[in-house]
Design an enzyme around this catalytic site. Sequence first.
Site, short mmCIF file in Angstrom:
data_model
loop_
_atom_site.label_atom_id
_atom_site.label_comp_id
_atom_site.label_asym_id
_atom_site.label_seq_id
_atom_site.Cartn_x
_atom_site.Cartn_y
_atom_site.Cartn_z
N CYS A 214 0.82 -1.22 0.00
CA CYS A 214 0.00 0.00 0.00
C CYS A 214 0.85 1.27 0.00
O CYS A 214 0.51 2.25 -0.67
CB CYS A 214 -0.96 0.00 1.18
SG CYS A 214 -0.16 -0.13 2.80
N HIS A 346 -1.72 0.30 7.50
CA HIS A 346 -2.27 0.65 6.20
C HIS A 346 -1.99 2.11 5.90
O HIS A 346 -1.71 2.92 6.80
CB HIS A 346 -3.78 0.39 6.17
CG HIS A 346 -4.38 0.38 4.79
ND1 HIS A 346 -3.76 -0.19 3.70
CD2 HIS A 346 -5.56 0.90 4.33
CE1 HIS A 346 -4.53 -0.04 2.63
NE2 HIS A 346 -5.62 0.62 2.99
N ASP A 367 -8.00 4.41 -1.86
CA ASP A 367 -7.47 3.27 -1.11
C ASP A 367 -6.87 2.26 -2.08
O ASP A 367 -7.56 1.81 -3.00
CB ASP A 367 -8.59 2.62 -0.30
CG ASP A 367 -8.09 1.61 0.73
OD1 ASP A 367 -7.05 0.98 0.48
OD2 ASP A 367 -8.73 1.48 1.78
#
Length: 433
Positions: A214, A346, A367
């Site tokens: 991520c 995250h 996201d």
Amino acid sequence: MVLCDVCGRALPSEAAAGRHPRRPSLCRRQPRCPLCAVAVDCDTGNTEQLYECPMCSLTCTNIQILEEHVNLHLEEHNFSEGGDMRDLELARQLQTEEDERQRSEEEKREREEFEKLQRQYGLDNSGGFKQQYLKNMEREVDRGRMQPFEYHKRKADMMESLASGIDDGRTKTSGVIEALCKYYQSENKDVRRVWLSAGVDHFHSSLGDRGWGCGYRNFQMLLSSLLQNSFYNDCLRDTTLIPSIPKIQSMIEDAWREGFDPHGASHFNNRLHGSKAWIGACEIYSLLTSLRIKCQIIDFHKPTGPMGTHPRLFEWILHYYSADNEGGAKVVCTSKPPIYLQHQGHSRTIVGIEEKKNRSLCLLLFDPGCSSQQMQKLLKQNSDGTGLRLLQKFVGNLKEKQYQIVAVDGVLSLEEKAARCRASQVLTSEKIP
């Protein structure tokens, strides 16, 4: 003075004078005179000196016998003490063995936990993007979800991407910001105003970085916006296309070699390439600064609202977008780059913020966990706004203990870059109280 008729010793004044009584029933135990405690021979009435054991009160007629008897007591006592010592030594040995067992189990637990964290954060030497990509494609083929010809084609594309250092674009979705601008102008009646970043491409995780990529994907999103802004052309003249994840890893390593964030570099043993290591705000800051892009880390290190919320984070974001855009338009498409948002486990990319008619705030987030199929729903002209929920996060939705953001704020000169490199060696992010 009254004397004993048998032994001649003086008797207590209150005792009646007389001879020793005979006690036939106790004759075998040599009864004592009730007045002077001298033993009496029951048959002859003769007396003799008796010796009482100081340890058990047994009476002996001979000093040698008493001595042997007392020695037996002492030997028994010494044996008992020796037994106590042996018991103590055994107890100590058992305790030592138990402590060693517990220490061994604790070390085993710590080792397993450490190995688990290494796997979680990609530091277990199990390979990087390439190895995971191939392994997951093989699994897809085994499960019948991918044809062998597609496997070989995608493998060839991946090898080409790795060789060139350029992302293959398979996970990219473009045009979402523009679609949002049109949507807000005609729909969403409960929004008082909305501010949007400059154009941003969305990138999501692939078979090669699912579960750990991520941070890299959010850097790609941020970079995609900077590449569309001519203000950053000079800084990015050597980075005109979106780099692949392994290339980004190499770029961060280059920043470390320049001297940025030596403490963070040591955490990764100065190596990212070929691993599945997670990266965070500090690595993004080091990489951007090494490219002469001016940015700052803001640390929202504790909740500032009820129920563990972070209203000051939302207020900071609102000020970032609205400071230079105070016009009266409902939809403000700014020239501001997006913001990198990090929390434990995250990271996401902030691309805008809504102000509702009731003055509540709502962030708009890209996201990396959202697929291209989900993001492309936002591109439809007849969108009813349901896809927008993928992006919206209200104050009550962000309840992690800590958040960090990396916000771009211009371009650095060479001197400023060098100064920030030196400062990063003792860098602490700015904290919002």
